[in-house]
Scaffold this motif. Structure first.
Motif, PDB file in Angstrom:
ATOM      1  N   GLU A  67       0.826  -1.211   0.000  1.00 26.14           N
ATOM      2  CA  GLU A  67       0.000   0.000   0.000  1.00 26.14           C
ATOM      3  C   GLU A  67       0.859   1.260   0.000  1.00 26.14           C
ATOM      4  O   GLU A  67       0.536   2.234  -0.678  1.00 26.14           O
ATOM      5  CB  GLU A  67      -0.947  -0.005   1.197  1.00 26.14           C
ATOM      6  N   ILE A  68       1.955   1.244   0.746  1.00 32.12           N
ATOM      7  CA  ILE A  68       2.866   2.394   0.770  1.00 32.12           C
ATOM      8  C   ILE A  68       3.461   2.622  -0.615  1.00 32.12           C
ATOM      9  O   ILE A  68       3.510   3.754  -1.112  1.00 32.12           O
ATOM     10  CB  ILE A  68       3.986   2.182   1.815  1.00 32.12           C
ATOM     11  N   ILE A  69       3.899   1.539  -1.247  1.00 36.41           N
ATOM     12  CA  ILE A  69       4.501   1.670  -2.580  1.00 36.41           C
ATOM     13  C   ILE A  69       3.483   2.201  -3.568  1.00 36.41           C
ATOM     14  O   ILE A  69       3.770   3.121  -4.347  1.00 36.41           O
ATOM     15  CB  ILE A  69       5.101   0.321  -3.045  1.00 36.41           C
ATOM     16  N   LYS A  83       4.494   5.141  -6.441  1.00 36.55           N
ATOM     17  CA  LYS A  83       4.128   4.612  -7.752  1.00 36.55           C
ATOM     18  C   LYS A  83       4.978   5.190  -8.888  1.00 36.55           C
ATOM     19  O   LYS A  83       5.495   4.431  -9.707  1.00 36.55           O
ATOM     20  CB  LYS A  83       2.645   4.830  -8.034  1.00 36.55           C
ATOM     21  N   PRO A  84       5.170   6.508  -8.972  1.00 40.36           N
ATOM     22  CA  PRO A  84       5.991   7.032 -10.079  1.00 40.36           C
ATOM     23  C   PRO A  84       7.419   6.479 -10.073  1.00 40.36           C
ATOM     24  O   PRO A  84       7.958   6.126 -11.128  1.00 40.36           O
ATOM     25  CB  PRO A  84       5.987   8.548  -9.853  1.00 40.36           C
ATOM     26  N   ASP A  85       8.021   6.383  -8.885  1.00 40.02           N
ATOM     27  CA  ASP A  85       9.378   5.844  -8.788  1.00 40.02           C
ATOM     28  C   ASP A  85       9.412   4.367  -9.178  1.00 40.02           C
ATOM     29  O   ASP A  85      10.318   3.916  -9.879  1.00 40.02           O
ATOM     30  CB  ASP A  85       9.919   5.992  -7.360  1.00 40.02           C
ATOM     31  N   PHE A  86       8.430   3.616  -8.709  1.00 41.31           N
ATOM     32  CA  PHE A  86       8.371   2.189  -9.018  1.00 41.31           C
ATOM     33  C   PHE A  86       8.211   1.954 -10.515  1.00 41.31           C
ATOM     34  O   PHE A  86       8.926   1.138 -11.102  1.00 41.31           O
ATOM     35  CB  PHE A  86       7.213   1.528  -8.249  1.00 41.31           C
ATOM     36  N   VAL A  87       7.294   2.674 -11.141  1.00 39.66           N
ATOM     37  CA  VAL A  87       7.031   2.489 -12.579  1.00 39.66           C
ATOM     38  C   VAL A  87       8.256   2.904 -13.400  1.00 39.66           C
ATOM     39  O   VAL A  87       8.612   2.237 -14.363  1.00 39.66           O
ATOM     40  CB  VAL A  87       5.768   3.251 -13.011  1.00 39.66           C
ATOM     41  N   ARG A  88       8.923   3.991 -13.008  1.00 32.02           N
ATOM     42  CA  ARG A  88      10.129   4.418 -13.728  1.00 32.02           C
ATOM     43  C   ARG A  88      11.217   3.351 -13.610  1.00 32.02           C
ATOM     44  O   ARG A  88      11.836   2.965 -14.599  1.00 32.02           O
ATOM     45  CB  ARG A  88      10.632   5.753 -13.182  1.00 32.02           C
ATOM     46  N   CYS A  89      11.428   2.854 -12.401  1.00 30.69           N
ATOM     47  CA  CYS A  89      12.458   1.833 -12.190  1.00 30.69           C
ATOM     48  C   CYS A  89      12.135   0.561 -12.962  1.00 30.69           C
ATOM     49  O   CYS A  89      13.012  -0.029 -13.603  1.00 30.69           O
ATOM     50  CB  CYS A  89      12.598   1.543 -10.702  1.00 30.69           C
ATOM     51  N   LEU A  90      10.888   0.138 -12.911  1.00 30.21           N
ATOM     52  CA  LEU A  90      10.474  -1.047 -13.662  1.00 30.21           C
ATOM     53  C   LEU A  90      10.677  -0.828 -15.155  1.00 30.21           C
ATOM     54  O   LEU A  90      11.189  -1.702 -15.864  1.00 30.21           O
ATOM     55  CB  LEU A  90       9.017  -1.386 -13.358  1.00 30.21           C
ATOM     56  N   ASP A 138       8.609   8.075 -21.834  1.00 29.85           N
ATOM     57  CA  ASP A 138       7.469   7.685 -22.658  1.00 29.85           C
ATOM     58  C   ASP A 138       6.838   6.387 -22.151  1.00 29.85           C
ATOM     59  O   ASP A 138       5.608   6.247 -22.135  1.00 29.85           O
ATOM     60  CB  ASP A 138       7.912   7.534 -24.120  1.00 29.85           C
ATOM     61  N   LEU A 139       7.657   5.441 -21.725  1.00 28.79           N
ATOM     62  CA  LEU A 139       7.134   4.183 -21.171  1.00 28.79           C
ATOM     63  C   LEU A 139       6.314   4.452 -19.909  1.00 28.79           C
ATOM     64  O   LEU A 139       5.241   3.878 -19.732  1.00 28.79           O
ATOM     65  CB  LEU A 139       8.275   3.215 -20.853  1.00 28.79           C
ATOM     66  N   VAL A 140       6.814   5.329 -19.062  1.00 27.10           N
ATOM     67  CA  VAL A 140       6.094   5.668 -17.830  1.00 27.10           C
ATOM     68  C   VAL A 140       4.764   6.327 -18.173  1.00 27.10           C
ATOM     69  O   VAL A 140       3.721   5.996 -17.588  1.00 27.10           O
ATOM     70  CB  VAL A 140       6.961   6.576 -16.924  1.00 27.10           C
ATOM     71  N   ARG A 141       4.794   7.244 -19.127  1.00 24.02           N
ATOM     72  CA  ARG A 141       3.564   7.941 -19.540  1.00 24.02           C
ATOM     73  C   ARG A 141       2.553   6.948 -20.101  1.00 24.02           C
ATOM     74  O   ARG A 141       1.366   6.990 -19.761  1.00 24.02           O
ATOM     75  CB  ARG A 141       3.899   9.015 -20.583  1.00 24.02           C
TER      76      ARG A 141
END
Length: 144
Positions: free
Chosen positions: A73-75, A80-87, A110-113
């Motif tokens: 839940e914290i993530i 979320k933005p940091d996680f999606v960018r890293c992924l 672009d992938l994050v967007r």
């Protein structure tokens, strides 16, 4: 021999006493503690060396959690933005078979967007990686 009777948490607490180790472990250990109820092959367990598992922790940014669900839940809520960018960075790195460069940053953005626009569906992120210019223009080394 001493570690054989201690829980993993107890072992890491001892390890963090070494100041050269403490910096990295302050970041990594809480994540591991949240996952501690799962053994090496993913089975749920409630004890470690016949002692109850303590899956609580405190994220480096100050948020506290009691278990893996709380950490999730914290993530989702805060990171979320940091996680999606890293992924996205890691998926692109893997798919290209090389490290990313400064010129790849717009494609990661672009992938994050695109991930955000699709409601963060993993399959859509994979498709976006395969449709990205770096992936489409990737050259395979003939010598391999």
């Amino acid at each position: 021999a001493i570690f054989g009777k201690q829980t993993l948490r107890q072992q890491f607490e001892k390890h963090r006493e070494d100041m050269s180790c403490a910096g990295c472990h302050a970041l990594l250990d809480p994540i591991g503690f949240a996952l501690e109820n799962y053994d090496a092959i993913g089975r749920f367990r409630e004890t470690d060396h016949k002692q109850p598992i303590d899956a609580t922790g405190k994220w480096i940014r100050g948020q506290q959690f009691n278990n893996l669900q709380d950490l999730r839940e914290i993530i989702v809520r805060d990171l979320k933005p940091d996680f999606v960018r890293c992924l996205s960075e890691n998926l692109l790195t893997y798919s290209l078979g090389r490290g990313l460069t400064y010129s790849d940053r717009p494609f990661v953005h672009d992938l994050v967007r695109k991930s955000e626009a699709s409601g963060y569906k993993f399959q859509d992120l994979i498709i976006a990686v395969t449709e990205s210019i770096p992936f489409q223009r990737m050259r395979v080394n003939e010598a391999q």
